[in-house]
Design an enzyme around this catalytic site. Sequence first.
Site, PDB file in Angstrom:
ATOM      1  N   LYS A  48       0.814  -1.218   0.000  1.00  0.00           N
ATOM      2  CA  LYS A  48       0.000   0.000   0.000  1.00  0.00           C
ATOM      3  C   LYS A  48       0.848   1.269   0.000  1.00  0.00           C
ATOM      4  CE  LYS A  48      -3.931  -2.030  -0.236  1.00  0.00           C
ATOM      5  NZ  LYS A  48      -4.779  -1.895  -1.412  1.00  0.00           N
TER       6      LYS A  48
HETATM    7  N1  PMP Z   1      -3.373  -8.036   1.297  1.00  0.00           N
HETATM    8  C1  PMP Z   1      -3.507  -7.098   2.240  1.00  0.00           C
HETATM    9  C2  PMP Z   1      -2.963  -7.347   3.595  1.00  0.00           C
HETATM   10  C3  PMP Z   1      -4.174  -5.900   1.938  1.00  0.00           C
HETATM   11  O1  PMP Z   1      -4.307  -4.961   2.891  1.00  0.00           O
HETATM   12  C4  PMP Z   1      -4.704  -5.737   0.638  1.00  0.00           C
HETATM   13  C5  PMP Z   1      -5.452  -4.485   0.329  1.00  0.00           C
HETATM   14  N2  PMP Z   1      -6.825  -4.463   0.635  1.00  0.00           N
HETATM   15  C6  PMP Z   1      -4.551  -6.758  -0.301  1.00  0.00           C
HETATM   16  C7  PMP Z   1      -3.866  -7.884   0.066  1.00  0.00           C
HETATM   17  C8  PMP Z   1      -5.131  -6.690  -1.683  1.00  0.00           C
HETATM   18  O2  PMP Z   1      -4.503  -5.741  -2.481  1.00  0.00           O
HETATM   19  P1  PMP Z   1      -5.393  -4.884  -3.465  1.00  0.00           P
HETATM   20  O3  PMP Z   1      -6.239  -3.992  -2.602  1.00  0.00           O
HETATM   21  O4  PMP Z   1      -4.413  -4.115  -4.282  1.00  0.00           O
HETATM   22  O5  PMP Z   1      -6.235  -5.795  -4.260  1.00  0.00           O
END
Ligand code: PMP
Length: 344
Positions: A48
């Site tokens: 993130k």
């Molecule tokens: N794993 C974790 C720990 C996350 O916080 C997120 C984000 N929601 C994701 C995976 C998935 O990534 P994305 O939001 O880019 O699909």
Amino acid sequence: MKQKKQVFDSVLDLIGDTPMIKLKKITSEFKGNYLAKVEAFNPGHSSKDRIALYIIEQAEKQGILKPGDTIIETTSGNTGFSIAMVSVIKGYDCILAVSSKSSADKIDMLKNMGAKVYVCPANVSADDPRSYYQVAKRLHDEIKGSVYINQYFNQLNIDAHYQSTGPEIWNQTGGEITHLVACSGTGGTISGTAKYLKEQNPNIKIIGVDAFGSVLKKYHETREFDDKEIYPYRIEGLGKNLIPTATDFDSIDKFIKVSDEESAHTARELAQTEGLFVGYTSGAAMQALKQLNELNEFKETDNIVVIFPDHGSRYMSKIYSDKWMSEQGFFDSKNEAAAQSIQY
Ligand code: PMP
């Protein structure tokens, strides 16, 4: 790719360019070669960081954000931490509207990163004025010059990964990649990375990981929102009970669903086989690899890249707590508490 430096101007220079690490022991019975893109190496310990920096810098370029302005988001998770971190360095106020379900540890972490945290009641509907969505929207309307990141519905979330994660994976593998396996929450990671990789080689297969209890897989298959798919589950950051516009479903070839219990055990196994202390969704992604092998998805010559989104330290009171695992019934018959503590 950024040039390697010994001294960095700030933590922001350390965002991205995360390592790719071979998975060996845990894949020893599998067909194919496995590489993990380990996002815990970002300074905020998750993927993130990439979207926080990218979205904020885009707003700066467009003249939307000026020093002293405010950045708002609804999250207590990784995105909140990353936005708070970027805000500290760049001199913005950071407001995070979080649910009262969020753990005290998480709220304390965000506050210590300089964020102003609004704790909103968890048990109200999304359109209730007290919900964290509505509080964030109201603050965005009220505070002049504020930016609402809105990661589930922000195209820049996809662009961030198209600009960074995709090219990194392509360069690190020298183009020798046949499959990408990645978790889908907002969908930004998988969609942006897939778009870049498919532009380089349209034959690369993109497999999304979803949770039982989430609507994404069904929506991918039918393009219909089926609320019968929705029920509570434990994995945070994976899957969703709505259809995020930050997911480009056309770029994903298929989804596979994983369970809370197996993902938790597989995360623990990653620590003990590969020395990778990673988060719950990394366990989910690894669990997906196990299931895909059982389904004979891969050939011996395939090169499979899997993304591990964050670090295990954020889950000490969850999957890495024997107490929590027992409370979920995850130790049932196996009684396999990972680190047996020995009392002298
Ligand atoms: N794993 C974790 C720990 C996350 O916080 C997120 C984000 N929601 C994701 C995976 C998935 O990534 P994305 O939001 O880019 O699909």
